[in-house]
Every structure is written in structure tokens, then in C-alpha cells.
Design an enzyme around this catalytic site. Structure first.
Site, short mmCIF file in Angstrom:
data_model
loop_
_atom_site.label_atom_id
_atom_site.label_comp_id
_atom_site.label_asym_id
_atom_site.label_seq_id
_atom_site.Cartn_x
_atom_site.Cartn_y
_atom_site.Cartn_z
N CYS A 124 0.73 -1.20 -0.03
CA CYS A 124 0.01 -0.14 -0.13
C CYS A 124 0.87 1.25 -0.04
O CYS A 124 0.48 2.43 -0.32
CB CYS A 124 -0.81 -0.11 1.21
SG CYS A 124 -2.04 -1.25 1.08
N HIS A 261 -3.34 7.30 2.54
CA HIS A 261 -3.66 5.95 2.23
C HIS A 261 -5.07 5.50 2.70
O HIS A 261 -5.31 5.88 4.11
CB HIS A 261 -2.63 5.02 2.82
CG HIS A 261 -3.09 3.57 2.48
ND1 HIS A 261 -3.72 3.33 1.29
CD2 HIS A 261 -3.22 2.46 3.19
CE1 HIS A 261 -3.91 1.96 1.32
NE2 HIS A 261 -3.66 1.36 2.51
N ASN A 291 -10.12 -0.19 0.29
CA ASN A 291 -8.70 -0.05 0.38
C ASN A 291 -8.20 -0.61 -1.20
O ASN A 291 -8.22 -1.78 -1.39
CB ASN A 291 -8.15 -0.92 1.29
CG ASN A 291 -6.76 -0.72 1.35
OD1 ASN A 291 -6.04 -0.43 0.61
ND2 ASN A 291 -6.21 -1.53 2.57
#
Ligand code: UT7
Length: 334
Positions: A124, A261, A291
Site C-alpha cells: 500500500c 492511504h 482500500n
């Protein structure tokens, strides 16, 4: 050093974002859709994560298909042609092929031949890593227009029978174009990794290891010890906020926008609290996108730019943490 190289170095003091773009697959899966497939509820997902829906790529659509759309949008926003791009830095953990790398596949689609094109895997944090690397090439005078991409089809490595992860992930792509500039620009990037946490968030297989004995479909998938990762994320992202501000001799109040994020609204709120920022100064897309791993920061950035909240001259803090763990931040004047 040849004179033209000296001149390039003298002028390329900063890299600056001159265009952003993004792409989301058409199909939307809501929490209510998931309620029908597994033992979960819209209320639990919204309360524990903030997610309401996510976009899922259909079979037949690939990572580079999505990345191409995001890249073309970013290049157009910059007022450039694909042939102006002289470096591609592509963050992803779900590439179409082991090789040629995702950057090379994208380069072929865009028709900009010859410059370096590479992908890097930092889960990520991949976009922050890819941005930091491209920034250094531009500042060194080795690239003039760098394309930085974060694109991910996590749905292909999600165990859709595991409610602890299946509700979290979505697919999408985001991109920015960095140009050499005398004006700032990216002010600093900060990258970290701590492999001792690798067992907390990982994919179960890869080409070198091969499938685990008896591994049956769905094949290699993401596994996560969610609450442990949650605690580590809040701690390490809080720490990197301090590191980033201190490195630039800035106060929390100098930040105009946090572009985090988008893993969990509660992690985002914790970082915003650390910065003393009201949620109105945070670009939040987790409810819409879930996500999307490497794609989440450039997707959120593009949303904030295109809806007019982020304006030229604003000071932005980008941050992410992912499997590894890896984590990073970028401070930039938009
Ligand atoms: O992007 C890379 C970095 N990733 C992250 O930053 C993610 C970090 N972690 C998280 O966001 C959260 O830990 C999760 C959203 C993954 C999980 O939330 P949590 O509040 O930490 O829940 P938990 O894992 O501690 O589980 C609490 C309860 C458990 O039930 P019991 O044992 O208390 O009876 C789970 O079985 O919630 C249950 N649960 C669910 N219930 C309904 C877990 N998943 C679900 C679900 N629906 N989908």
C-alpha cells in the site's frame, strides 16, 4: 560532466506535480451486496472501516488497462503528450505479468519508447515509494517528465470467502506527472520498511516460492492480522508525520491537506488528530473506493484536485503504510 548535464542539474531543483488522473472500474460492489454473500453487515463494515462500496474490475480487464486510463488522464491534465514522458515509475503488487514489468507494459500502451520504465512492490505504500524514486530522477536531471502510477487489482488476490479481508479491498488506478521545475514541488519524501512485521500482512505465494502444497483455488491470497496492523499503522504514521514536519521545519498548522492511504477511516482520523487537522482538510475516499492499496493515494489526490478542493500553492502531506511493513510520506507544494 558534459556541459548539458551540468545545466540540466542546475535547473532541475524540484519536481512538481503538473497533472493528476485516475480510473475506477465500472462495477460497484456495496456492503449490502457483501451481506448477501458472507456473514457480515453494512453496519459493521461502515463502523469498523468507513467503507460503503468498492469498484471491482471484471475478468478480462487488467492492471495495465486501468493504469493506461489513469496515465492518459494525468498526461492530458498536464497539457502534455504521452511521447513527452521520459520515465515511468509504477507501484503495484498485482502486476499483469512477472515480466515485462508493469511500467514497460504501460510504456508500450502509451507509445513513449526508450526511457526507463519499472515497477516496484511496496504494497500500500507503493505509490509513495514510486513517487520518491521518480522525484530523485527528476531532481538529478535524469528525467524531465516522469509518470508515476499506482494501480492495483487486489480483487484477484483476495480470498472472497474470508470476511476479515474480503470486505476491505477494491480495484483502481491513479497517476501523476512530475515535471522538472525551479519552483517547489515535492519538498521531501520519507521511506521506511520493517520486515520483522512481514507475517502480519502478506500474500501467501509468489512465482519463486510456487504454490503451497495442496493449495487450492482461490490460489495465492492476502492474509492480514487486522488489529495488529491497525495499531502499527497508527503508531508509525503518527511518527512519520513528526519526521516529515521536522525535516521541513514546519508546524502542523502549515499543512493545508492530508491525502492519506485509504485503509480505514479510523486510521485516517487518528493521523488527522495527530496533525490537529479537522476532517474537512483530509481527502477521504475510503467510503467510495475501499482500500485500493497502491492506487489509494493518487486516487484521493486526483479526487481532491478535480473537485477543486486542492489548489495550486497548497501544502499537501501524503502518507501510506502497507504490507512488509513499508511506510512513507511525501510533503509537497501543489
Ligand atoms: O492497507 C494496508 C494496511 N492495512 C490496514 O491498515 C488495515 C488495518 N486494520 C483494520 O483496518 C482493522 O483491523 C479491520 C477493519 C481489518 C478489522 O477491524 P477490527 O476492529 O480490528 O476488528 P477485529 O479484527 O478485531 O475483529 C473484531 C470482531 C471479531 O469478532 P469477535 O472475535 O470479537 O467475536 C471478528 O470476527 O469482528 C469480527 N469481524 C467481522 N464481523 C462482521 C471481522 N470481520 C468482520 C466482518 N463482518 N467483515
Amino acid at each position: 560532466m558534459p556541459r548539458d548535464a551540468v545545466q540540466r542539474r542546475a535547473f532541475s531543483v524540484y519536481s512538481r506535480i503538473v497533472g493528476t488522473g485516475s480510473y475506477l472500474p465500472e462495477q460497484i460492489v456495496t456492503n449490502f451486496d457483501l451481506e448477501r454473500r458472507m456473514d457480515t453487515s453494512d453496519a459493521w463494515i461502515r463502523e469498523r472501516t468507513g467503507i460503503e462500496r468498492r469498484h471491482i474490475a471484471p475478468l478480462g480487464q487488467s492492471n495495465v488497462d486501468m493504469a493506461e486510463q489513469a496515465a492518459r488522464a494525468a498526461i492530458a491534465a498536464a497539457g502534455l503528450q504521452p511521447t513527452d514522458i521520459d520515465l515511468i515509475s509504477f507501484g503495484t503488487t498485482t502486476p499483469d505479468l512477472v515480466f515485462p514489468n508493469a511500467g514497460v507494459l504501460l510504456q508500450a500502451r502509451l507509445g513513449c519508447r526508450g526511457g526507463p520504465a519499472f515497477s516496484l512492490e511496496a504494497a500500500c505504500s507503493g505509490f509513495i515509494y514510486a513517487l520518491a524514486v521518480a522525484d530523485k530522477f527528476v531532481r538529478a536531471g535524469d528525467a524531465k517528465h516522469a509518470l508515476v502510477v499506482g494501480s492495483e487489482i487486489l480483487s484477484r488476490i483476495t480470498d472472497h470467502s474470508d470476511r476479515s479481508t474480503a470486505i476491505l479491498f477494491g480495484d483502481g488506478a491513479g497517476a501523476v506527472v512530475l515535471a522538472a521545475s525551479a519552483e517547489p514541488g515535492i519538498l521531501s519524501t520519507h521511506l521506511h520498511a520493517d520486515g520483522s512485521y512481514q507475517h502480519l500482512l502478506y500474500c501467501t505465494g509468489g512465482p519463486a516460492r510456487g504454490p503451497a502444497p495442496g493449495n487450492m483455488p482461490p490460489g495465492d491470497v492476502v492474509r492480514m492480522a487486522g488489529s495488529e496492523v491497525f495499531k502499527i499503522a497508527v503508531t508509525l504514521l503518527g511518527r512519520i508525520v513528526d519526521e516529515t514536519l521536522a525535516a521541513n521545519h514546519l508546524e502542523k498548522s502549515d499543512i493545508d491537506w492530508l491525502v492519506p492511504h485509504q485503509a480505514n477511516i479510523r486510521i485516517i482520523q487518528a493521523v488527522a488528530r495527530k496533525l490537529g487537522l479537522p476532517i474537512e482538510q483530509v481527502i477521504v475516499t475510503v467510503q467510495e473506493h475501499g482500500n485500493t492499496s497502491t492506487a489509494s493515494v493518487p486516487l484521493a489526490l486526483d479526487v481532491g484536485v478535480r473537485d477543486g478542493r486542492i489548489k495550486r500553492g497548497d501544502l499537501l502531506l501524503l502518507e501510506a503504510l502497507g504490507g512488509g511493513v513499508t511506510w512513507g510520506s511525501a510533503l509537497l507544494r501543489y
